[in-house]
Design an enzyme around this catalytic site. Structure first.
Site, mmCIF file in Angstrom:
data_model
loop_
_atom_site.group_PDB
_atom_site.id
_atom_site.type_symbol
_atom_site.label_atom_id
_atom_site.label_comp_id
_atom_site.label_asym_id
_atom_site.label_seq_id
_atom_site.Cartn_x
_atom_site.Cartn_y
_atom_site.Cartn_z
ATOM 1 N N GLU A 140 -11.897 4.500 6.402
ATOM 2 C CA GLU A 140 -10.901 5.480 6.884
ATOM 3 C C GLU A 140 -11.609 6.545 7.718
ATOM 4 O O GLU A 140 -11.004 7.181 8.577
ATOM 5 C CB GLU A 140 -10.167 6.096 5.682
ATOM 6 N N HIS A 185 -9.863 1.382 -0.208
ATOM 7 C CA HIS A 185 -9.734 2.130 1.042
ATOM 8 C C HIS A 185 -11.081 2.010 1.736
ATOM 9 O O HIS A 185 -12.096 2.461 1.186
ATOM 10 C CB HIS A 185 -9.409 3.598 0.767
ATOM 11 N N ASP A 218 1.925 6.643 2.549
ATOM 12 C CA ASP A 218 2.536 7.811 1.900
ATOM 13 C C ASP A 218 3.837 8.130 2.626
ATOM 14 O O ASP A 218 3.865 8.998 3.514
ATOM 15 C CB ASP A 218 1.581 9.007 1.995
ATOM 16 N N HIS A 252 0.856 -1.196 0.000
ATOM 17 C CA HIS A 252 0.000 0.000 0.000
ATOM 18 C C HIS A 252 0.889 1.241 0.000
ATOM 19 O O HIS A 252 1.244 1.790 1.051
ATOM 20 C CB HIS A 252 -0.921 -0.016 1.229
ATOM 21 N N PRO A 274 -4.137 7.414 -12.523
ATOM 22 C CA PRO A 274 -3.831 7.944 -13.857
ATOM 23 C C PRO A 274 -4.536 9.287 -14.048
ATOM 24 O O PRO A 274 -5.709 9.433 -13.713
ATOM 25 C CB PRO A 274 -4.398 6.875 -14.804
ATOM 26 N N GLY A 301 -8.627 8.189 -2.356
ATOM 27 C CA GLY A 301 -9.021 9.594 -2.408
ATOM 28 C C GLY A 301 -9.701 9.986 -1.107
ATOM 29 O O GLY A 301 -9.929 9.144 -0.225
ATOM 30 N N ASP A 342 -9.864 7.736 -8.133
ATOM 31 C CA ASP A 342 -10.031 8.784 -7.117
ATOM 32 C C ASP A 342 -11.527 8.942 -6.827
ATOM 33 O O ASP A 342 -12.334 8.979 -7.777
ATOM 34 C CB ASP A 342 -9.424 10.097 -7.648
HETATM 35 C C1 6MZ Z 1 -7.112 7.869 0.746
HETATM 36 C C2 6MZ Z 1 -5.148 8.429 -0.308
HETATM 37 C C3 6MZ Z 1 -4.455 8.452 0.927
HETATM 38 O O1 6MZ Z 1 -2.451 8.449 -6.916
HETATM 39 O O2 6MZ Z 1 -1.539 10.750 -7.243
HETATM 40 N N1 6MZ Z 1 -4.261 8.758 -1.257
HETATM 41 N N2 6MZ Z 1 -6.462 8.147 -0.394
HETATM 42 N N3 6MZ Z 1 -6.527 7.880 1.965
HETATM 43 C C4 6MZ Z 1 -5.206 8.175 2.100
HETATM 44 N N4 6MZ Z 1 -4.684 8.210 3.373
HETATM 45 C C5 6MZ Z 1 -3.877 9.226 3.881
HETATM 46 N N5 6MZ Z 1 -3.182 8.753 0.676
HETATM 47 C C6 6MZ Z 1 -3.078 8.932 -0.672
HETATM 48 O O3 6MZ Z 1 -1.113 9.503 -5.092
HETATM 49 C C7 6MZ Z 1 -1.815 10.428 -4.301
HETATM 50 C C8 6MZ Z 1 -3.269 10.067 -4.212
HETATM 51 O O4 6MZ Z 1 -3.435 8.848 -3.474
HETATM 52 C C9 6MZ Z 1 -4.622 8.884 -2.705
HETATM 53 C C10 6MZ Z 1 -5.287 10.227 -2.971
HETATM 54 O O5 6MZ Z 1 -6.234 10.089 -4.017
HETATM 55 C C11 6MZ Z 1 -4.115 11.079 -3.433
HETATM 56 O O6 6MZ Z 1 -4.513 12.158 -4.257
HETATM 57 P P1 6MZ Z 1 -1.296 9.370 -6.679
HETATM 58 O O7 6MZ Z 1 0.018 8.788 -7.136
#
Ligand code: 6MZ
Length: 363
Positions: free
Chosen positions: A227, A224, A303, A13, A99, A197, A167
């Protein structure tokens, strides 16, 4: 911590744009500032800030996307993110990304993903396996690192497979477009679909047609889920029987029962949950209950850039917070092999890697 780094690990993840090095983000932002595209001083403190609520995290993603969404940058960040995971002995990475389409710079969802693939192809410092076996010659585990050196030392090897994210702000049509793209890119290492998202945006029913289609076509699905509190959505998601779910922070008794009987593996992101305050304190994290119930779980970063963490740090945190020894940590890492979305041959290779490491690391 050193031991956690040395152990082979599996990351299931990780969001591409959430995993960017701070130094890269600042460098690109500074460059855009010099060109007058953004005001650097306005964004610098946002990038450097480390404590963020869930709401602030999604504001930060909007900013990151402004900074990173061009083909060259997507290629660069993909390369760096994969290298960073490989450096800390992640041997299998499922990298997910949404994407993106941006007509003003000639970007389509496909060209965005091609930029991601270009990033994988340009990596030379580590050995990256991202094309499914059967599509090219696979490298058996016994040959790994043999005659394969960088700067005189043997290269690390990492398997990378891709998940395309939908998203929650997207429409049914846009979600379907992403699923179709994933199907077209199966030969290029795309193994599944993620729904992510801002959890307070969008409706589950909007994405259901695309997710059902993806499932019918044999793509693997991770959602997800939970959350934020949303009983109805959590129940519908569990009823959909995804192949994995992420987070599961806001479940109630009934949902825990349903989850446990379904045996759906849960991607656990400790630092992310604590930083965004979706879980108020680590000692009440659902990791403990799921671990004790022997429910399938896997530790992940979510992240690593946004939350300043690494997968090794997540294992280290689990060890200290839940009093786990080396044997338990190693078992936790090893069982994740069962939950990967890649083909069986990769599973076999990973099992061999963990077997070799078990003897070497004295666990
Ligand atoms: C939900 C998350 C997230 O796709 O542009 N993203 N969605 N919960 C989270 N917890 C903190 N962390 C990241 O990577 C960024 C995108 O991943 C999702 C969100 O849509 C975010 O814009 P990419 O590579």
């Amino acid at each position: 911590m050193e031991w956690c780094v040395s152990m082979p690990k599996i990351e299931l993840h990780a969001h591409l744009n959430g995993s960017i090095r701070d130094s890269t983000l600042l460098e690109i932002a500074r460059g855009l500032g010099e060109k007058g595209v953004i005001v650097f001083s306005d964004v610098e403190h946002v990038i450097r800030k480390s404590d963020r609520t869930l709401h602030e995290v999604f504001k930060l993603f909007d900013l990151i996307h402004v900074i990173t969404t061009d083909h060259k940058t997507v290629t660069r960040i993909t390369k760096e993110v994969v290298e960073d995971f490989a450096y800390e002995n992640v041997v299998y990475l499922e990298l997910r990304t949404t994407p993106k389409k941006n007509d003003s710079i000639g970007m389509s969802k496909r060209s965005y993903m091609e930029a991601v693939l270009e990033g994988l192809r340009t990596i030379t410092v580590v050995d990256v396996d991202f094309v499914p076996h059967g599509m090219n010659v696979s490298i058996p585990v016994t040959n790994m690192n043999v005659d394969n050196t960088f700067n005189g030392t043997s290269k690390k090897k990492i398997y990378v497979r891709l998940l395309l994210s939908i998203d929650r702000r997207e429409s049914t049509e846009a979600a379907l477009e992403t699923v179709k793209l994933a199907l077209e890119m199966r030969d290029l290492g795309v193994v599944g679909i993620d729904l992510s998202g801002n959890p307070i945006m969008g409706q589950w029913n909007t994405f259901l047609p695309a997710l059902e289609f993806a499932k019918e076509q044999g793509l693997q699905i991770t959602l997800h889920c939970g959350e934020v509190p949303n009983k109805k959505e959590i129940q519908s998601m569990l009823g959909f029987l995804p192949h994995r779910i992420g987070h599961a922070c806001c479940f109630e008794e009934e949902e825990w029962r349903k989850l446990k009987s379904s045996e759906i593996p849960v991607e656990i992101c400790l630092t992310s949950n604590i930083r965004t305050e979706t879980i108020s304190s680590i000692d009440i994290h659902h990791f403990v209950d799921l671990y004790n119930a022997k429910h399938p779980i896997v530790l992940c970063t979510d992240d690593s850039g946004v939350f300043s963490t690494t997968l090794s740090q997540e294992y280290h945190l689990a060890a200290s917070a839940f009093d786990l020894g080396k044997r338990e940590l190693f078992q936790l890492a090893k069982t994740a092999v069962n939950f990967i979305f890649a083909e069986g041959e990769v599973k076999q290779d990973l099992e061999d890697i963990f077997c070799l490491a078990e003897n070497k690391l004295d666990v």
